[in-house]
Design an enzyme around this catalytic site. Structure first.
Site, PDB file in Angstrom:
ATOM      1  N   GLY A  88       0.810  -1.206   0.000  1.00  0.00           N
ATOM      2  CA  GLY A  88       0.000   0.000   0.000  1.00  0.00           C
ATOM      3  C   GLY A  88       0.850   1.265   0.000  1.00  0.00           C
ATOM      4  N   SER A 117      -2.864  -3.129  -3.977  1.00  0.00           N
ATOM      5  CA  SER A 117      -3.445  -3.095  -2.631  1.00  0.00           C
ATOM      6  C   SER A 117      -4.767  -2.318  -2.628  1.00  0.00           C
ATOM      7  CB  SER A 117      -2.444  -2.419  -1.689  1.00  0.00           C
ATOM      8  OG  SER A 117      -3.037  -2.069  -0.467  1.00  0.00           O
ATOM      9  N   THR A 150      -6.946 -10.371   1.951  1.00  0.00           N
ATOM     10  CA  THR A 150      -5.914 -10.519   2.979  1.00  0.00           C
ATOM     11  C   THR A 150      -6.582 -10.721   4.333  1.00  0.00           C
ATOM     12  OG1 THR A 150      -4.350  -9.206   1.717  1.00  0.00           O
ATOM     13  CG2 THR A 150      -3.934  -9.385   4.078  1.00  0.00           C
ATOM     14  N   ASP A 208       4.785 -15.741   0.134  1.00  0.00           N
ATOM     15  CA  ASP A 208       5.674 -14.579   0.181  1.00  0.00           C
ATOM     16  C   ASP A 208       6.275 -14.428   1.566  1.00  0.00           C
ATOM     17  OD1 ASP A 208       3.963 -13.069   1.903  1.00  0.00           O
ATOM     18  OD2 ASP A 208       3.092 -11.944   0.249  1.00  0.00           O
ATOM     19  N   GLY A 219      10.341 -12.745   2.611  1.00  0.00           N
ATOM     20  CA  GLY A 219      11.776 -12.996   2.636  1.00  0.00           C
ATOM     21  C   GLY A 219      12.396 -13.448   1.335  1.00  0.00           C
ATOM     22  N   VAL A 220      11.639 -13.464   0.262  1.00  0.00           N
ATOM     23  CA  VAL A 220      12.213 -13.864  -1.033  1.00  0.00           C
ATOM     24  C   VAL A 220      13.108 -12.729  -1.543  1.00  0.00           C
ATOM     25  CG1 VAL A 220      11.731 -14.482  -3.426  1.00  0.00           C
ATOM     26  CG2 VAL A 220      10.228 -15.311  -1.589  1.00  0.00           C
TER      27      VAL A 220
HETATM   28  C1  LIG Z   1       5.272  -1.305   3.136  1.00  0.00           C
HETATM   29  C2  LIG Z   1       4.402  -2.535   3.017  1.00  0.00           C
HETATM   30  C3  LIG Z   1       3.046  -2.383   2.791  1.00  0.00           C
HETATM   31  C4  LIG Z   1       2.236  -3.508   2.645  1.00  0.00           C
HETATM   32  N1  LIG Z   1       0.925  -3.334   2.359  1.00  0.00           N
HETATM   33  C5  LIG Z   1       0.147  -4.426   2.156  1.00  0.00           C
HETATM   34  C6  LIG Z   1      -1.199  -4.275   1.775  1.00  0.00           C
HETATM   35  O1  LIG Z   1      -1.693  -3.177   1.592  1.00  0.00           O
HETATM   36  N2  LIG Z   1      -1.936  -5.398   1.627  1.00  0.00           N
HETATM   37  C7  LIG Z   1      -1.413  -6.658   1.799  1.00  0.00           C
HETATM   38  O2  LIG Z   1      -2.129  -7.650   1.644  1.00  0.00           O
HETATM   39  N3  LIG Z   1      -0.121  -6.816   2.147  1.00  0.00           N
HETATM   40  C8  LIG Z   1       0.659  -5.740   2.318  1.00  0.00           C
HETATM   41  N4  LIG Z   1       1.978  -5.913   2.639  1.00  0.00           N
HETATM   42  C9  LIG Z   1       2.531  -7.284   2.731  1.00  0.00           C
HETATM   43  C10 LIG Z   1       3.065  -7.760   1.366  1.00  0.00           C
HETATM   44  O3  LIG Z   1       2.004  -7.984   0.464  1.00  0.00           O
HETATM   45  C11 LIG Z   1       3.846  -9.072   1.485  1.00  0.00           C
HETATM   46  O4  LIG Z   1       3.063 -10.038   2.154  1.00  0.00           O
HETATM   47  C12 LIG Z   1       5.186  -8.931   2.191  1.00  0.00           C
HETATM   48  O5  LIG Z   1       5.783  -7.682   1.929  1.00  0.00           O
HETATM   49  C13 LIG Z   1       6.135 -10.042   1.727  1.00  0.00           C
HETATM   50  O6  LIG Z   1       7.317 -10.016   2.400  1.00  0.00           O
HETATM   51  P1  LIG Z   1       8.674  -9.349   1.830  1.00  0.00           P
HETATM   52  O7  LIG Z   1       8.519  -7.873   1.990  1.00  0.00           O
HETATM   53  O8  LIG Z   1       9.716  -9.930   2.725  1.00  0.00           O
HETATM   54  O9  LIG Z   1       8.841  -9.758   0.381  1.00  0.00           O
HETATM   55  C14 LIG Z   1       2.799  -4.804   2.775  1.00  0.00           C
HETATM   56  C15 LIG Z   1       4.161  -4.939   2.999  1.00  0.00           C
HETATM   57  C16 LIG Z   1       4.977  -3.821   3.114  1.00  0.00           C
HETATM   58  C17 LIG Z   1       6.454  -4.017   3.324  1.00  0.00           C
END
Ligand SMILES: Cc1cc2nc3c(=O)[nH]c(=O)nc-3n(C[C@H](O)[C@H](O)[C@H](O)COP(=O)(O)O)c2cc1C
Ligand SMILES: O=C(O)C(=O)c1ccccc1
Length: 375
Positions: A92, A119, A169, A303, A305-306
């Protein structure tokens, strides 16, 4: 594969190459609030660390003397082709990272032939994102609103705008305890950096007496957290859209089973990048038991840590159909907008192609657990 061989030893660009360098670059560029928000895990960030740690518990057991001159990383999900088993996770508020916001990211995804998951709390509206990259495969991640009509409205808008799946989510009933954000006193939600989909929604407009910042903020905060959501609610969504429904944030095999029994079309094994429940199991560690339970009934994505081609390969070997990356592409966005995101994706692709080839694999469907050994 051609470009890999012709590039040997070339200086590729001034962008970082190591994951740690990308983080440093983002830190240099971004103000403390946005950078802290991006990096933040929940609690003591144990899960954040374990998401990475889990990948180092496996080594690849490569095979040699196979013809790997043509490596094909492509896969299909819901009948849609993607050039490799990697997607851009829903992140987001991208306006806090770069002025191009999600537009830069979706264009990079389109150019790379990989799906973009938008998002709910984007800085550009879902319609603007769709129009910026009509050729991209796009999925819409839905944050369930307390108001069901608003939930239904967003799902329908996504369908109309050409999104190919709805990702619900389910691990954010309440926001995790993110100490960095409390230290910085920073919330992009409260700053209305993720309000575009709400402000542009006809149901939301009805709910809010006047679209002043104060009213918009209050109405979003009232709607976005849903600790009362249950499995039954997902059936409501099924009635609202013909699109495949993907449940994101599953860690327990029994929950995966439940999702399938309710007719959901895919699951994402995820702990939200370690941002929600601290001490939750690492995504990669949760994957094998879920793959076993699902037993091929629906696609299983993961997802968390990739960061490298080897990481993607390991997740696929443990039974994931595709992975998603979150923070890595946002580092690219912060550093260079669309071009930065493209750099991250293309370097990951190069590394993934080499990982296939040097492991003795020429296509994604041939990767299985026999290529891994647990330390
Ligand atoms: C800054 C940030 C914002 C995120 N916003 C959302 C979101 O709006 N909706 C959602 O389902 N996941 C959100 N996530 C989670 C990501 O979709 C994802 O599950 C996660 O970043 C994966 O891990 P990684 O950052 O280690 O690749 C967000 C993650 C981050 C880092
Ligand atoms: O930051 C997040 O991970 C996230 O998904 C979120 C969602 C809603 C409000 C604030 C953050």
């Amino acid at each position: 594969m051609g470009n890999v061989f012709t590039r040997i030893g070339e200086k590729i660009s001034d962008y970082p190459l190591f994951a740690a360098e990308w983080e440093e670059r983002a830190q240099e560029i971004l103000p403390a609030g946005p950078f802290g928000f991006l990096q933040s895990g929940a609690g003591d960030e144990l899960t954040l660390g374990q998401n990475r740690e889990a990948f180092s518990e496996y080594d690849i057991l490569p095979r040699v003397l196979r013809d790997v001159s043509n490596v094909d990383t492509s896969i299909k999900l819901f009948g849609q082709e993607q050039s490799m088993p990697v997607m851009l996770a829903p992140v987001g508020f991208q306006g806090i990272f770069h002025s191009q916001m999600e537009i830069g990211s979706v264009k990079a995804a389109a150019a790379a032939g990989i799906p973009f998951v938008a998002s709910t709390v984007t800085s550009a509206s879902l319609e603007e994102i769709a129009m910026a990259a009509p050729e991209a495969v796009k999925w819409f991640q839905l944050y369930w609103s307390k108001n069901r009509d608003l939930t239904a409205s967003m799902a329908k808008r996504a369908e109309k705008a050409g999104y190919k799946a709805i990702v619900v989510t389910v691990d954010t009933g309440l926001l995790g305890w993110r100490k960095r954000d409390y230290r910085n006193g920073y919330s992009p939600l409260k700053l209305l950096k993720g309000a575009a989909n709400y402000i542009n929604d006809p149901v939301f407009q009805e709910l809010v007496p006047e679209l002043t910042e104060e009213h918009v903020r209050e109405a979003i905060l009232e709607n976005i957290h849903h600790p009362n959501l249950t499995w039954d609610d997902l059936l409501f969504l099924r009635e609202q859209t013909r699109l495949p429904i993907v449940v994101k944030g599953i860690l327990h095999p029994t929950d995966a089973k439940q999702a399938i029994e309710l007719g959901m079309d895919a699951i994402v094994v995820s702990n939200h990048g370690g941002r929600q429940l601290d001490s939750a199991i690492a995504s990669l560690r949760a994957l094998p038991a879920i793959v076993k339970t699902v037993n091929g009934a629906v696609p299983v994505l993961m997802d968390g840590g990739v960061r490298s081609g080897a990481d993607v390969f390991k997740a696929i070997a443990l039974g994931a159909d595709s992975v998603l990356i979150g923070r890595p592409y946002v580092y690219g966005l912060a550093a260079g907008g669309q071009a930065g995101v493209s750099r991250v994706i293309e370097d990951l692709r190069t590394e993934l192609q080499l990982t296939y080839a040097l492991s003795g694999v020429s296509c994604t469907k041939n990767i299985d657990a026999a290529y891994l050994i647990k330390r």
